[in-house]
Design a protein around this motif. Sequence first.
Motif, PDB file in Angstrom:
ATOM      1  N   GLY A 376     123.420 -13.010 -37.983  1.00 31.28           N
ATOM      2  CA  GLY A 376     124.007 -11.771 -38.479  1.00 31.28           C
ATOM      3  C   GLY A 376     125.244 -11.370 -37.714  1.00 31.28           C
ATOM      4  O   GLY A 376     126.092 -12.194 -37.374  1.00 31.28           O
ATOM      5  N   GLU A 377     125.340 -10.089 -37.390  1.00 25.11           N
ATOM      6  CA  GLU A 377     126.539  -9.583 -36.724  1.00 25.11           C
ATOM      7  C   GLU A 377     126.672 -10.085 -35.289  1.00 25.11           C
ATOM      8  O   GLU A 377     127.752 -10.012 -34.699  1.00 25.11           O
ATOM      9  CB  GLU A 377     126.535  -8.061 -36.736  1.00 25.11           C
ATOM     10  CG  GLU A 377     125.365  -7.429 -36.004  1.00 25.11           C
ATOM     11  CD  GLU A 377     125.363  -5.908 -36.111  1.00 25.11           C
ATOM     12  OE1 GLU A 377     124.617  -5.274 -35.333  1.00 25.11           O
ATOM     13  OE2 GLU A 377     126.103  -5.374 -36.953  1.00 25.11           O
ATOM     14  N   THR A 380     129.306 -13.174 -33.607  1.00 26.25           N
ATOM     15  CA  THR A 380     130.594 -13.071 -32.902  1.00 26.25           C
ATOM     16  C   THR A 380     130.412 -12.940 -31.393  1.00 26.25           C
ATOM     17  O   THR A 380     131.400 -12.880 -30.663  1.00 26.25           O
ATOM     18  CB  THR A 380     131.389 -11.860 -33.416  1.00 26.25           C
ATOM     19  OG1 THR A 380     130.621 -10.669 -33.203  1.00 26.25           O
ATOM     20  CG2 THR A 380     131.698 -12.007 -34.898  1.00 26.25           C
ATOM     21  N   GLU A 495     131.552 -14.787 -39.397  1.00 24.37           N
ATOM     22  CA  GLU A 495     131.091 -13.860 -40.440  1.00 24.37           C
ATOM     23  C   GLU A 495     131.450 -14.370 -41.829  1.00 24.37           C
ATOM     24  O   GLU A 495     130.684 -14.204 -42.790  1.00 24.37           O
ATOM     25  CB  GLU A 495     131.697 -12.473 -40.192  1.00 24.37           C
ATOM     26  CG  GLU A 495     131.173 -11.833 -38.902  1.00 24.37           C
ATOM     27  CD  GLU A 495     131.925 -10.575 -38.543  1.00 24.37           C
ATOM     28  OE1 GLU A 495     131.271  -9.570 -38.218  1.00 24.37           O
ATOM     29  OE2 GLU A 495     133.167 -10.602 -38.591  1.00 24.37           O
TER      30      GLU A 495
END
Length: 616
Positions: A376-377, A380, A495
Amino acid sequence: MRTVSVIIFSILASLVAAETHTWYFNTTWVTANPDGVFERQVIGFNNSWPLPTLRVTTGDTVNLYLTNGFKDANTTLHFHGLFQNGTNQMDGPEMVTQCPIAPGDTFLYNFTVTDQVGTFWYHSHTAGQYGDGMRGLFIIEEKQKSDYPFEFDEEVTLSIGDWYHKDANVLKPKFLSRYNPTGAEPVPQNSLFNDTRNATWNVKPDTTYYMRICNVGGFASQYLFMEDHEFEVVEVDGIYVQPNVTNMLYITTAQRYGVLIHTKNDTSKNYAFMNLFDDTMFDVIPDDLVLNSTNTIVYDKSLSKASEYKVDDLEFLDDFYLRPMTNETLMADADHTITIDVSMENLGNGVNYAFFNNITYTTPKVPVLGTVLSSGELATNAYIYGNTHSIVLQKDEVVDIVLNNHDAGRHPFHLHGHVFQLIARGEESEVDIDYDPANVTLPQYPMARDTVFVYPHSYIVMRFKADNPGVWMFHCHIEWHLEQGLAILLIEAPEEMQKTESQQFTENHKQVCKNVGVNYTGNAAGNSVNFMDLTGANVQEKPLPDGFTARGIVALVFSTIAGILGMIAISFYGMADIKDIDERVMRDMNVELSDSEESAELHDMGEASSSSSPAK
């Protein structure tokens, strides 16, 4: 309306012209003797070796079914130099973009070749297997011969490389050992020229050949030169360049050159085609190693083969000054600069490792691509990728890799998924010279390729655009150095990868992961519940104690060996029924005997001598 019709016709024509190539390959061990000196087991496909040259046309689709026919080893396949745009999981590095293929299992490599033409190759990306023969050429042709930006009559391929008589399973443990604390690479037994030695190339007079050359070796760079013939370089690593004539090429492992060779209009003589090892890469040079190997350009089969051809100096083409055919100019200033320093050091287990900024690449427990797709996020956040030295890039950033080589050897570095502009390179030095932008003038039309070497104690600077979302390795292409950990990972637009359907693991890929017992979700430790918890992840060895060096390890190793030999001697003397053992041990240890002891010893020797002498 006419313009629209022409466009539609062109699109339909390109679709019709595109082909799908389907190959079924099974890895098998095959008996071969490529150098004519030593017969050994090599890795073949479908019980055959050398591996086939695979040919496609730009725009074609590939379906390659690779079945692992090994009994006790995993495997993978990498298509070197292919961008794999949108199909990152087909790139091949084990535990980077894919799970390894277990014995008996099959992985489908499925991708379309777009916007690329030129000379490429394929090879295993698993633990030294390509050095055992698992490699071949991969050629992407233009749709029509008239599409080439140069003229030629015939095309030929040439692979060069080093060759070992022992396989990687034997060589690797000895190389990555505390008993090899200096990290001396295994020296090959021979060089190969189209998978043989003393090769012949039958040519026609007054003919222009387009020769595609690739160094498929695992270690040594080679010089190529011909007797009374020239190379006209027109392609480098799949990039067309302005023609450049030279007498000599220097080709590191994984580099490719496309050259035009025009033959003579005279058949009265055959000529030498030489491939010469760069012996500066070897710690030792065995007496029986042939450095300068002779092959023959045959104009007349009835004439004798060529004799060895020597040159007075090694002045080779400097690829830094090549210019792309497209005249592409230098990209804009970098948005993101990655500065990495190369070093070779020993860690606490006594083994010599390779480092970028004191980090040696360590294999994660989940393929890094799987971590990207499942996090998911947090994708990064480079932390979740563990000891892989991962660096996150944003989409379409211009990126500079500034590499300072603090090692005494030449290293060829390869970037997956991209070509880069080479914008600065320092000269060879005996002391470290790091990149200083204030003292460098950047080229207007920089050379572009995917594999480039750096001189000892010097630097290179590469620039590319992060326009290909994926997990891409940047590593030294000397197989021994990759095994030592000389790699980083570039996590490009994670992403966007998560949102792209073609980037998701295929059902076949998921099944391959299950069959080999590897998770395809979770962080570097395999934790899919808490991605910030790396408990249990693989990490690099602890450092040596302060002040301990490779030289110290050598001293320790030999002291240990000496101690062991001493214990063996003591045990021998202790258990043996030897007369006057005390005096003999004292003598062997250089302990001075007293006069009485010496007289007694001489007396005993005299008695023994008398008793064994024949009667007069």
